[in-house]
Write a protein that holds these residues in place. Structure first.
Motif, PDB file in Angstrom:
ATOM      1  N   UNK A   1      -2.328  -4.860   3.868  1.00 47.62           N
ATOM      2  CA  UNK A   1      -1.743  -3.796   3.076  1.00 47.62           C
ATOM      3  C   UNK A   1      -1.836  -4.119   1.579  1.00 47.62           C
ATOM      4  N   UNK A   2      -1.535  -5.357   1.245  1.00 50.39           N
ATOM      5  CA  UNK A   2      -1.582  -5.762  -0.167  1.00 50.39           C
ATOM      6  C   UNK A   2      -3.000  -5.633  -0.716  1.00 50.39           C
ATOM      7  N   UNK A   3      -3.999  -5.970   0.117  1.00 46.25           N
ATOM      8  CA  UNK A   3      -5.395  -5.867  -0.324  1.00 46.25           C
ATOM      9  C   UNK A   3      -5.771  -4.415  -0.580  1.00 46.25           C
ATOM     10  N   UNK A   4      -5.364  -3.552   0.360  1.00 47.46           N
ATOM     11  CA  UNK A   4      -5.638  -2.119   0.190  1.00 47.46           C
ATOM     12  C   UNK A   4      -4.965  -1.602  -1.089  1.00 47.46           C
ATOM     13  N   UNK A   5      -3.740  -2.133  -1.319  1.00 49.17           N
ATOM     14  CA  UNK A   5      -2.983  -1.697  -2.485  1.00 49.17           C
ATOM     15  C   UNK A   5      -3.714  -2.052  -3.775  1.00 49.17           C
ATOM     16  N   UNK A   6      -4.256  -3.253  -3.810  1.00 51.09           N
ATOM     17  CA  UNK A   6      -4.969  -3.696  -5.018  1.00 51.09           C
ATOM     18  C   UNK A   6      -6.145  -2.774  -5.288  1.00 51.09           C
ATOM     19  N   UNK A   7      -6.857  -2.438  -4.205  1.00 53.03           N
ATOM     20  CA  UNK A   7      -8.040  -1.567  -4.340  1.00 53.03           C
ATOM     21  C   UNK A   7      -7.632  -0.195  -4.881  1.00 53.03           C
TER      22      UNK A   7
ATOM     23  N   UNK B   1       0.832  -1.209   0.000  1.00 51.73           N
ATOM     24  CA  UNK B   1       0.000   0.000   0.000  1.00 51.73           C
ATOM     25  C   UNK B   1       0.867   1.260   0.000  1.00 51.73           C
ATOM     26  N   UNK B   2       1.934   1.226   0.817  1.00 53.88           N
ATOM     27  CA  UNK B   2       2.833   2.386   0.905  1.00 53.88           C
ATOM     28  C   UNK B   2       3.394   2.731  -0.468  1.00 53.88           C
ATOM     29  N   UNK B   3       3.712   1.687  -1.232  1.00 54.31           N
ATOM     30  CA  UNK B   3       4.311   1.911  -2.540  1.00 54.31           C
ATOM     31  C   UNK B   3       3.305   2.487  -3.534  1.00 54.31           C
TER      32      UNK B   3
END
Lengths: 317, 677
Positions: free
Chosen positions: B17-23, A26-28
């Motif tokens: 975090x990865x899930x939020x990133x995908x969204x 997310x940070x990235x």
């Protein structure tokens, strides 16, 4: 407590960031739009550690060029809008690789020159935000491209001087509070244009040297704020440009920066035991360079690029 | 990026975090498509709202919203309700973004953009600002935005000054409030607005800032405000002439090159091959406009109409504290000439802050032209042998020591009272760093206001002791206090003829040149140069100097010894390029070449502003060496040195020496060796 710079760890930290691996945290993703800055921070750090050869020059350069907009300016990442912030980083990256010759210099310089306002200030982009950061960017970038004559330098300098405060520092616009980041930008711009006589070096020097925290040895950005490794660059480079760096205690600052390293995973954070990031890794290493830490190449305090890169540009026609 | 404690991330955290990133990725790519395809439907705009709520730093989204607003405005009639609702929505999105990150440049600028379109609910803006100030009174975005709103609504400076009053009374530890106060107050003082006369207002401000400093001496919030008040107290707007050479009532001896027959040891002798001597004016602040129309010269010395005056400063600058011209004389016209100088004869001398030099000031000196007996011997200049103690009487030095400031004209009473009152107050804080430092500065200021010779210089012992205390108390800033100590020391030394004459000698080897010895004094900084314009030979060896900043005014200097100091590069010697008389320079046993970081690179003429360097012979023949030793090249090229010492530096060696010989072809002595023809 750290007693040395773990350069190898930082090298690996940076290379991991630049590779595809960590890109999907997310940070990235949230920093996606300023990847150009991130690339400049990472690559300059590599250059200072004499490890620029660890990355694929072609890959980086071709990605940089995908970020150029039809207006001539560069975006923070492919598809985003152009802005001077990323235009400078792009030009700096190309300078590191000695690849300025692939640029259409006319196009890039016209983009920047076109953003100068009547009063000499610079907008960041067509949407008109004015800030002395952009004055620095314009002057630094055009100087690297040897096109300073495309702007009204006198007006640009006068505008910067109008942002000088009664404490000797500079803010982002006339009347704005002095802040080390803005001071670096204004002093850097005045340095590049040969106008440091318009700085009250003693007054500003005292304000800057009082950024050093007695306890930790770190530097803050303005009075009554916490010390932060990034100010090791902004305060330090400003002090060096006005020849007042002897007014701080260098050894203590070195210790603060070294203590902010992640000795296991590499990278440097804003202060000891905090989360590392590429921004603070760059400023920590750049700060150590200015403090003449062994094994780190010398960085130029005004252009924020290695001295050998700047000399290569300035000393050739 | 800031302020997050370091901890190893747990797998479940990484997964979240990865899930939020995908969204976020998906949102971003959808947004980009809308942006590139210029889609400004309600749905598309709503998408950008969602994006900015998660990531207010996504600057392209703010640009998109501006385009969307412009698109909407172009399609509706100018129904004010519709227009307002569009802008209201923008302001709402900004507020929500600021709640996420109240330091977001993009958010604040978007708000300004909306407001500058004419949509204003100013009361609401000020309320919003109050809210942010309460969250963080140091948020400079908020303070900048406040200035923007104030400008838009034309709120008065007095009202805003009151606001800073409220903020300070609420919490004195608010540097931002003090800063804003200084901006407003300096504007009101400059306008001489009602109730803002300096002599009344400044003392009140001292009282106010005491609350900050005395409550917590370690809090820096009031320090710089206090220093500004001190500057306002001392600051005399009108530029003044501080000193000159030759000085009023003095006698100088002029000759051609050569050895004077029985030269007097009483007067300064100036020998010149070019048949001219410098006339130096030293002002208390940088001025422009010194020319042959604003400074008139009345004398029988021929050929001195339309003199050219030069400011001694950086290349770009047309203003300087120090101005020089050269008066011609004929070395065979053995005569005595009275020279009358009138500074400010007509208006035109203006300070860089825009204030005019007022009353014309006149001074007179006498020039004797003497004969020379034989050709000059080009003997090597020694720094140890051939000196006579100068048994200078007070009146001899008075003819040499330069003018004091014209303090009579200036309203000094309230200034002296203010300083005296501060000195008394700060006596109480005498154990703290800021107490000692402020006291030292106050005493220095008080000394500068003293014109009575009998009491001049009494405070310096105390000042020097305070700086010694500070070096021990605040060791991180040791070098700052050391520099201030050197300045105070030099002020003390030049404050009376008696103390100055202890350091003055005459050098037999060069027509009794006036020599000032300041060696072995731990000096880290040069000062009081305005009182030393008469010096022709200066020994600064065995000190801690790292720059020659300040020496450029010493236009008579022909010999300079800087050996055993801390000079790191030739760029640190750049000011010497202005000292055209310099023939003998010793920079041996310094640190030239030892350091990789050049702290004076940008203070001297940078290579950027010297595009002609590659054109001359040396540049053409040795581009590599000129690049390598560029700062040495610039300094040495502009001087006419006969004698140079560079041994004992890391840069020394065959390569550098042979480079020097090319750049300075007329050099006679290098490192003590006479050079062949």
């Amino acid at each position: 407590m750290a007693d040395k710079l773990v350069a190898d760890k930082h090298l690996r930290y940076i290379l991991n960031l630049m590779a595809e691996k960590k890109k999907e945290s997310f940070e990235s993703v949230v920093m996606d739009h300023l990847r150009m800055n991130g690339a400049y921070w990472g690559l300059t750090t590599l250059a200072l550690l004499d490890k620029l050869g660890s990355v694929s020059e072609d890959e980086v350069v071709s990605w940089v060029m995908t970020c150029q907009h039809e207006s001539g300016g560069f975006a923070g990442n492919t598809g985003h809008d152009p802005h001077v912030l990323y235009t400078l980083s792009a030009v700096q990256i190309l300078a590191l690789f000695d690849k300025l010759n692939i640029l259409d210099v006319e196009k890039v310089s016209n983009y920047i020159a076109g953003l100068q306002n009547e009063d000499g200030s610079f907008s960041g982009d067509i949407w008109g935000e004015v800030d002395t950061r952009f004055s620095y960017i314009a002057i630094c970038c055009l100087s690297i491209l040897k096109c300073l004559d495309k702007i009204n330098v006198k007006k640009a300098v006068d505008y910067i001087v109008s942002c000088k405060n009664l404490d000797g520092g500079f803010g982002c616009s006339p009347g704005a509070e002095s802040h080390a980041g803005q001071i670096f930008c204004c002093v850097g711009a005045l340095a590049i244009t040969g106008n440091l006589h318009r700085v009250d070096k003693d007054l500003l020097g005292w304000w800057l040297c009082e950024r050093q925290d007695y306890e930790s040895g770190g530097l803050n950005g303005r009075p009554e704020k916490l010390p932060d490794v990034c100010y090791s660059w902004w305060v330090l480079s400003s002090l060096i440009m006005i020849d007042r760096v002897h007014w701080i205690e260098k050894a203590k600052l070195v210790k603060f920066i070294l203590d902010s390293q992640d000795m296991d995973n590499g990278g440097i954070s804003d202060r000891p035991s905090y989360t590392v990031d590429i921004f603070h890794t760059y400023f920590g290493v750049a700060g150590l360079s200015l403090l003449e830490y062994p094994g780190v190449k010398t960085i130029d305090p005004a252009y924020a690029l290695p001295v050998h890169v700047i000399n290569r540009i300035l000393f050739t026609k | 990026m800031h302020g997050r404690p370091r901890k190893a991330s747990k797998p479940e955290e990484e997964a979240a975090s990865a899930a939020k990133a995908v969204k976020l990725r998906s949102l971003q790519s959808q947004f980009m498509k809308n942006h590139h395809d210029k889609i400004y439907t309600e749905e598309a705009i709503e998408l950008s709202t969602k994006l900015l709520e998660i990531n207010p730093e996504a600057y392209t989204a703010w640009n998109y919203r501006k385009l969307a607003v412009e698109d909407c405005l172009s399609r509706i009639d100018s129904d004010p309700n519709l227009v307002n609702s569009i802008f209201d929505e923008e302001l709402r999105v900004v507020e929500s973004a600021l709640r996420q990150n109240f330091k977001s440049y993009g958010a604040w600028h978007h708000r300004k953009w909306v407001l500058s379109k004419g949509h204003s609910s100013i009361a609401h803006e000020l309320k919003l600002l109050d809210k942010f100030q309460r969250l963080d009174s140091r948020n400079f975005h908020a303070w900048n935005y406040r200035r923007f709103v104030v400008e838009l609504t034309k709120r008065s400076e007095q009202d805003e000054l009151q606001y800073t009053d409220d903020m300070i009374n609420n919490n004195f530890s608010n540097y931002s409030a003090w800063h804003n106060r200084s901006v407003l107050l300096s504007s009101l003082l400059a306008q001489n607005a009602d109730g803002f006369m300096p002599n009344e207002r400044i003392p009140d401000e001292y009282d106010l800032v005491h609350s900050a400093i005395f409550t917590d001496p370690d809090d820096q919030s009031g320090w710089f405000y206090h220093l500004w008040l001190l500057d306002q107290t001392l600051n005399v707007e009108t530029p003044l002439l501080t000193s000159s050479w030759p000085s009023h009532g003095s006698t100088i001896i002029l000759s051609g090159a050569g050895c004077l027959n029985g030269s007097s040891s009483k007067f300064t002798t100036f020998c010149s091959e070019s048949g001219s001597f410098p006339l130096i004016l030293y002002f208390d602040q940088a001025v422009g406009g010194v020319s042959s129309s604003t400074v008139t010269i009345d004398s029988e010395l021929k050929g001195n109409e339309d003199l050219v005056w030069e400011p001694i400063s950086y290349k770009n600058s047309q203003v300087s504290c120090v101005w020089v011209t050269h008066l011609k004389y004929v070395s065979t016209d053995l005569c005595e000439y009275k020279v009358k100088i009138r500074v400010g004869n007509s208006p035109g001398i203006v300070s860089s802050r825009g204030h005019n030099f007022r009353a014309p000031y006149e001074f007179v000196f006498t020039a004797h032209v003497h004969d020379t007996v034989k050709d000059s011997q080009e003997g090597i200049v020694s720094w140890t042998d051939g000196f006579d103690i100068w048994d200078a009487k007070s009146k001899d030095l008075n003819s040499l020591i330069t003018l004091d400031q014209l303090q009579a004209e200036i309203d000094f009473k309230w200034r002296q009272e203010a300083i005296d009152s501060e000195v008394e107050c700060f006596g109480i804080l005498s154990d703290s760093k800021i107490g000692k430092l402020t006291l030292a500065r106050l005493l220095m200021a008080r000394e500068a206001m003293v014109s009575d010779d009998a009491v001049k210089g009494v405070r310096y012992e105390e000042i020097l002791q305070l700086y010694n205390d500070l070096m021990a108390l605040d060791s991180s800033h040791y070098q700052y206090y050391k520099d201030e100590h050197s300045v105070a020391f030099l002020h003390k030394m030049t404050s009376s003829s008696e103390s100055l004459s202890r350091h003055l000698f005459r050098y037999r080897g060069m027509n009794n040149l006036v020599c000032l010895r300041l060696n072995n004094l731990s000096l880290s900084r040069i000062a009081s140069v305005e009182k030393l314009l008469f010096v022709q030979m200066l020994d600064l060896s065995h000190n801690e100097l790292h720059s020659t900043e300040g020496l450029e005014a010493m236009q008579l200097l022909s010999c300079l010894n800087l050996s055993h100091n801390r000079i790191r590069s030739f760029s640190a010697l750049d000011s010497l390029r202005h000292v055209k008389q310099l023939k003998v320079l010793d920079v041996s046993h310094n640190h030239i070449g030892k350091h990789s970081v050049d702290t004076t690179r940008y203070l001297c003429s940078s290579p950027l502003s010297n595009s002609e360097w590659s054109q001359d012979d040396v540049g053409r023949q040795n581009p590599g060496l000129v690049t390598k030793y560029w700062d040495a090249y610039f300094v040495l090229r502009d001087l006419n040195l006969k004698q140079l010492d560079i041994a004992g530096n890391e840069i020394s060696g065959n390569e550098f020496s042979s480079f020097v010989l090319q750049v300075v072809p007329k050099l006679v002595w290098l490192d003590g060796q006479k050079l062949g023809n």
